[in-house]
Motif scaffolding. Structure first.
Motif, PDB file in Angstrom:
ATOM      1  N   CYS A  52     -25.165 -20.744 -98.809  1.00 13.56           N
ATOM      2  CA  CYS A  52     -24.099 -19.921 -99.408  1.00 13.56           C
ATOM      3  C   CYS A  52     -23.258 -20.836-100.291  1.00 13.56           C
ATOM      4  O   CYS A  52     -22.712 -21.824 -99.812  1.00 13.56           O
ATOM      5  CB  CYS A  52     -23.234 -19.308 -98.299  1.00 13.56           C
ATOM      6  N   CYS A  64     -19.335 -21.120 -99.013  1.00 11.66           N
ATOM      7  CA  CYS A  64     -18.901 -22.033 -97.948  1.00 11.66           C
ATOM      8  C   CYS A  64     -19.825 -23.233 -97.796  1.00 11.66           C
ATOM      9  O   CYS A  64     -19.556 -24.103 -96.958  1.00 11.66           O
ATOM     10  CB  CYS A  64     -18.791 -21.284 -96.612  1.00 11.66           C
ATOM     11  N   CYS A  78     -22.151 -13.269 -96.340  1.00  9.65           N
ATOM     12  CA  CYS A  78     -22.370 -14.500 -95.575  1.00  9.65           C
ATOM     13  C   CYS A  78     -21.763 -14.304 -94.181  1.00  9.65           C
ATOM     14  O   CYS A  78     -20.610 -13.892 -94.061  1.00  9.65           O
ATOM     15  CB  CYS A  78     -21.707 -15.674 -96.285  1.00  9.65           C
ATOM     16  N   CYS A 130     -18.672 -17.027 -93.955  1.00  7.98           N
ATOM     17  CA  CYS A 130     -17.414 -16.905 -94.710  1.00  7.98           C
ATOM     18  C   CYS A 130     -17.113 -15.469 -95.140  1.00  7.98           C
ATOM     19  O   CYS A 130     -16.044 -15.215 -95.689  1.00  7.98           O
ATOM     20  CB  CYS A 130     -17.426 -17.840 -95.925  1.00  7.98           C
TER      21      CYS A 130
HETATM   22 ZN   LIG Z   1     -20.522 -18.487 -96.892  1.00 10.52          ZN
END
Ligand SMILES: [Zn+2]
Length: 261
Positions: A220, A223, A246, A249
């Protein structure tokens, strides 16, 4: 749509579906929003702002110093005038006494008294003149302090004017970029489906300004955490129009050719 999807992962939000192209355009919107945030940050943290604040502080301190120095110079000028008047008065009286003695016809006792007064006046004049000299020296120093401080103030004013000009030209440049980006943003937001946009705004609010992130090489980009095997499977099997987020996050994850799925 099954029950789990209706509730959304972790049960915090409704599942949103959107055409994959619309999801991809969220990355453009994100880029514009990031640029807007950077411009706003740059506007708030221009080095000229801190430099100006420091100059303002110095200018205020200097203004006080100028007032003090001018007051002192003014007081000394008053003292000088007062002493000069006194010297003039003493001198005039001595001249008058001398005149009276020269005119003659005075009793010896009065002549003696006048001679005594003339001697006293001479001592008084000498003492006043010493004092006057000292005051004049002090006044000269005070005047030069005023001149020096005034010069410093002039230099500081020039620095401030230069900083203000630099700041204003930076402001103008930033503001024109902000305006251009805001127009782009309005267009991108205008074409985004409203439920996708609402989800993006919520994720952006919680994500420190980043609501949508690319899934790149199984990571991702929001994050920077790599997705676990089960997360990857879930993302891989999700329909292209399913908006995935995600797990770590909660940002919207945008799948592209680089996602490594
Ligand atoms: Zn993330």
């Amino acid at each position: 749509m099954d029950a789990a999807r209706t509730l959304g992962r972790k049960g915090t939000s409704q599942q949103v579906n959107a055409d994959h192209d619309a999801q991809l355009r969220l990355l453009d919107l994100q880029a514009v929003d990031t640029s807007l945030a950077q411009l706003a940050h740059r506007r708030r943290t221009l080095p000229e702002l801190a430099a100006l604040a420091e100059r303002e502080q110095r200018a205020a301190a200097l203004a006080d110093e100028v007032i003090d120095a001018e007051t002192r110079a003014g007081d000394l000028a008053d003292q000088q005038r007062r002493l000069e008047n006194e010297v003039d008065a003493v001198r005039a009286r001595a001249v008058r006494d001398e005149q009276r003695m020269q005119n003659g016809g005075l009793p010896a006792k009065e002549i003696e008294s006048l001679q005594h007064e003339v001697a006293t006046l001479a001592r008084r004049q000498a003492s006043l003149e010493d004092e006057l000299l000292e005051v004049m020296e002090q006044r000269e120093e005070a005047d030069s302090a005023v001149a020096q401080l005034t010069e410093q103030r002039g230099a500081l004013d020039a620095e401030r004017a230069e900083l203000i000009a630099t700041r204003d030209s930076a402001f103008a440049e930033i503001d024109s970029a902000l305006e251009a980006r805001s127009t782009e943003r309005a267009a991108l937001a205008g074409e985004a489906p409203s439920d996708l946009l609402a989800l993006y705004e919520r994720a952006r609010e919680h994500g420190g300004g980043v609501g949508a992130a690319m899934l790149r090489q199984r990571r991702c980009e929001g994050c920077r955490i790599e997705l676990s095997g089960s997360e990857l499977t879930a993302v891989r099997t999700a329909a292209p129009d399913e908006v995935v987020r995600c797990d770590n996050c909660r940002r919207i994850l945008i799948r592209t050719d680089e996602s490594g799925l």
